[in-house]
Write a protein that holds these residues in place. Structure first.
Motif, mmCIF file in Angstrom:
data_model
loop_
_atom_site.group_PDB
_atom_site.id
_atom_site.type_symbol
_atom_site.label_atom_id
_atom_site.label_comp_id
_atom_site.label_asym_id
_atom_site.label_seq_id
_atom_site.Cartn_x
_atom_site.Cartn_y
_atom_site.Cartn_z
ATOM 1 N N THR A 6 -12.534 -41.015 21.492
ATOM 2 C CA THR A 6 -11.394 -40.406 22.157
ATOM 3 C C THR A 6 -11.556 -40.448 23.673
ATOM 4 O O THR A 6 -12.619 -40.776 24.198
ATOM 5 C CB THR A 6 -11.209 -38.938 21.716
ATOM 6 O OG1 THR A 6 -12.189 -38.114 22.371
ATOM 7 C CG2 THR A 6 -11.356 -38.779 20.205
ATOM 8 N N ALA A 7 -10.474 -40.085 24.353
ATOM 9 C CA ALA A 7 -10.512 -39.989 25.818
ATOM 10 C C ALA A 7 -10.746 -38.547 26.241
ATOM 11 O O ALA A 7 -10.253 -38.098 27.275
ATOM 12 C CB ALA A 7 -9.211 -40.514 26.405
ATOM 13 N N GLY A 8 -11.497 -37.791 25.418
ATOM 14 C CA GLY A 8 -11.797 -36.407 25.727
ATOM 15 C C GLY A 8 -11.359 -35.433 24.656
ATOM 16 O O GLY A 8 -11.781 -34.282 24.647
ATOM 17 N N ALA A 9 -10.490 -35.892 23.725
ATOM 18 C CA ALA A 9 -10.021 -35.016 22.653
ATOM 19 C C ALA A 9 -11.184 -34.616 21.745
ATOM 20 O O ALA A 9 -12.084 -35.407 21.481
ATOM 21 C CB ALA A 9 -8.930 -35.713 21.849
ATOM 22 N N GLU A 10 -11.141 -33.398 21.242
ATOM 23 C CA GLU A 10 -12.221 -32.872 20.418
ATOM 24 C C GLU A 10 -12.225 -33.460 19.006
ATOM 25 O O GLU A 10 -13.270 -33.712 18.427
ATOM 26 C CB GLU A 10 -12.117 -31.343 20.335
ATOM 27 C CG GLU A 10 -12.296 -30.626 21.663
ATOM 28 C CD GLU A 10 -13.761 -30.507 22.053
ATOM 29 O OE1 GLU A 10 -14.616 -30.849 21.234
ATOM 30 O OE2 GLU A 10 -14.037 -30.073 23.181
ATOM 31 N N ALA A 11 -11.053 -33.621 18.388
ATOM 32 C CA ALA A 11 -10.892 -34.152 17.031
ATOM 33 C C ALA A 11 -11.698 -33.379 15.988
ATOM 34 O O ALA A 11 -12.479 -33.958 15.232
ATOM 35 C CB ALA A 11 -11.264 -35.637 16.999
#
Length: 217
Positions: free
Chosen positions: A103-108
């Motif tokens: 991701t580009a920083g998303a926690e998911a």
């Protein structure tokens, strides 16, 4: 020099198209070429696609060679906002091969809870290729095969991180309305275009596999 060797795999028509204008792409190259592509997967530590490819094609991304490889590659998705469906083939086959959502920083958290790895590589709207390579190296990944799509390929070409190109070409022409295998590179001067040196050509039935390495000149 990057600590991770990255190969870009393309499967196109003679004029570099990966699909018709409506996205139809099955199958441009032959079954023999697809079998050879599975051998390429098996030869790499990881296989990577973009979220667009996942949402459109729902790929499995395992190496289905005969016999099967002793170890399956890590399956990577460049998915800036963690949109990979939990019902996708990737997420429902975690017992067959591991998956990392990049991701580009998303926690998911939903993907992590399901058993996938989550790599946060950047803090903008797109995955940062350099951050990704550093994370891959830290994870012990030495070789990666990028399979699609065009925007993902372009981002790694622009970043100068592609070391080798494995280009399968089928003897058909699709035309300019077809979808290109590589997205926009933003070139304004031909002198700045990346140069590639051909090192091998392999006939696969009527298809051709050309291998290029990045030229230092």
């Amino acid at each position: 020099m990057s600590p991770v060797r990255i190969t870009l795999k393309l499967a196109t028509s003679l004029d570099g198209r990966i699909a018709l204008a409506d996205g139809t792409s099955q199958w441009i190259t032959s079954s023999a070429s697809r079998a050879r592509a599975h051998e390429l997967r098996a030869a790499h530590d990881a296989v990577m696609v973009g979220i667009g490819t996942v949402l459109k094609d729902d790929p499995l991304l395992t190496a289905r060679t005969v016999p099967l490889p002793d170890r399956q590659p890590l399956r990577l998705v460049a998915d800036s906002q963690a949109r990979t469906p939990l019902t996708s083939k990737l997420m429902t086959t975690l017992n067959a091969a591991p998956v990392a959502i990049v991701t580009a920083g998303a926690e998911a958290p939903q993907h992590a809870a399901a058993g996938a790895q989550v790599w946060r590589c950047g803090n903008t709207i797109r995955v940062n290729p350099q951050d990704f390579v550093r994370r891959a190296a830290a994870e012990g990944i030495n070789t990666i095969l990028i399979e699609g799509g065009g925007q993902l390929a372009a981002s790694f070409v622009r970043a100068g991180l592609i070391d080798e190109i494995a280009w399968f070409r089928a003897p058909i022409l699709i035309g300019e309305e077809g979808l290109s295998g590589i997205g926009a590179l933003g070139l304004t001067d031909l002198k700045t275009a990346a140069r590639w040196r051909p090192v091998a050509t392999e006939r696969i039935g009527d298809d051709v596999l050309d291998t290029y390495v990045r030229s230092e000149q």
